[in-house]
Design an enzyme around this catalytic site. Sequence first.
Site, short mmCIF file in Angstrom:
data_model
loop_
_atom_site.label_atom_id
_atom_site.label_comp_id
_atom_site.label_asym_id
_atom_site.label_seq_id
_atom_site.Cartn_x
_atom_site.Cartn_y
_atom_site.Cartn_z
N ASN A 120 -30.27 0.13 -3.79
CA ASN A 120 -30.78 -1.15 -4.27
C ASN A 120 -30.82 -2.13 -3.09
OD1 ASN A 120 -31.29 -3.60 -5.47
ND2 ASN A 120 -29.70 -3.43 -7.02
N ARG A 155 -34.26 1.03 -6.72
CA ARG A 155 -34.70 -0.09 -7.54
C ARG A 155 -35.88 -0.75 -6.82
NH1 ARG A 155 -32.43 -6.03 -7.85
NH2 ARG A 155 -33.83 -6.75 -9.47
N HIS A 201 -35.86 -7.37 -15.17
CA HIS A 201 -34.62 -6.83 -15.77
C HIS A 201 -34.92 -5.67 -16.73
CE1 HIS A 201 -32.51 -11.01 -15.28
NE2 HIS A 201 -32.23 -10.22 -14.26
N GLY A 231 -29.32 -14.18 -12.75
CA GLY A 231 -30.65 -14.30 -13.36
C GLY A 231 -30.51 -13.97 -14.84
N ARG A 289 -31.81 -21.03 -11.12
CA ARG A 289 -33.23 -21.17 -11.50
C ARG A 289 -33.37 -22.00 -12.76
NH1 ARG A 289 -34.60 -14.90 -11.33
NH2 ARG A 289 -32.68 -14.61 -10.18
N GLU A 321 -21.53 -10.41 -21.06
CA GLU A 321 -20.43 -9.48 -21.33
C GLU A 321 -19.09 -10.19 -21.37
OE1 GLU A 321 -20.67 -6.41 -18.28
OE2 GLU A 321 -22.84 -6.38 -18.61
N GLU A 331 -27.34 -0.76 -14.73
CA GLU A 331 -28.67 -0.48 -14.20
C GLU A 331 -28.67 0.70 -13.24
OE1 GLU A 331 -28.51 -4.77 -13.64
OE2 GLU A 331 -30.68 -4.77 -13.78
#
Length: 398
Positions: free
Chosen positions: A9, A86, A175, A207, A236, A328, A380
């Site tokens: 990644n 990724r 995502h 994010g 953001r 989570e 992921e």
Amino acid sequence: MEETLLVVNCGSSSLKLALFDGQQRKLASALAERLNQSDAFARIEGDKQAIHLGPDASHERALEVLVAALRERNLMASDPTAIGHRVVHGGETFREAALIDDDVLSAIDECAGLAPLHNPVNLAGIRATLEQFPGVPQAAVFDTAFHQTLPEHAYLYAVPGKWYREWGVRRYGFHGTSHSFMATEAARILDRPPEQTSIISAHLGNGCSITAIRDGCSVDTSMGLTPLEGLAMGTRSGDVDPGLFDFLRSKGIEAEEVHRSLNQQSGLLGLSEKTNDMRTLCESADQGHAPSRTAIEVFCFRLARYVGAMMASLDRLDALVFTGGIGENSARVRERTIAHLQLLGFHLDANRNDSHGKSSSGHIESANSRFPVLVIPTNEELVIAREASRLASARNKT
Ligand code: AMP
């Protein structure tokens, strides 16, 4: 030969590696940070000592050093059997993960205009890995691919048609790897076939995005052409009035600066004027810092609004799912969000909500809730490893 899967990644200044065995258990992970800066370093998970990479170390150098370090520690005895990367943007070209060849590399390059900060570094990581492991099958797994099932009415913006036809201006969503994992995991927990499971998946990390998944397929999502649209995030802004650009120009602030501020100085950071980190924000709200409390309230309210909006794309809801670092771990965010959704019939069980933390999946709704509410840790890397394994074995069979 024992199957091992390497996940790569690449971020703009970082490189993360994760190694899985054939049963998809994680064997090792490693991270390089501050790449292309004066103080680049790397670390194998579990090691106290960081490895200094030297000034301006590139992604290529970081990969070389980390692979050598994994081998030295006997964590990677032989070359991996497959490698998954990724890749942020697959445009409309990629509806699913793809085995990397020259055509796939060119197509990823063609999508770079849509993600100029991400796709070029993703490509740099792929090229470095191809050089390091020639002959090992490698797969590209796209953040956008899961959302390619969005219907036209959900992906088109109400703007001049030419913008879409000529420049691809549309909602792509991001995502996707995490949301697709939520769809599979929620179906498993609910004991339903994935293709007959409809959920709303809220991925809340630095994010944040939310996705309506109908019978296993993404049908609406909050991020758009870029990952700036939708929910309030760490730094953001999420949705703002596009009229803001013209208004701020009249105050002497040019579009480039507005864009930078909306990406880097807004969201939780902008509202609290303190931090983008939800954990710190909760602590400071508890100590009486009013802007921190406001930031949490705005974050949760906007999330609740989007849960309502996502209902428009579903004919049934099997669960609302929270995931990501905030989803989570923050019982407070879940509680404040669901408090806005009583009219829709969502209710939490306070004890179940409080007892859920990282690494435990489960139900947090109360007995009188109209819909199940789940917390599911995202993974992921595991999805990318599975996709790489699937594509590599399909290739070996042909
Ligand atoms: P991610 O990008 O998924 O790693 O998520 C990062 C976000 O999760 C940051 O805002 C963290 O503050 C937040 N987070 C992690 N642990 C907790 C926690 N225990 N309580 C609240 N927020 C947390």
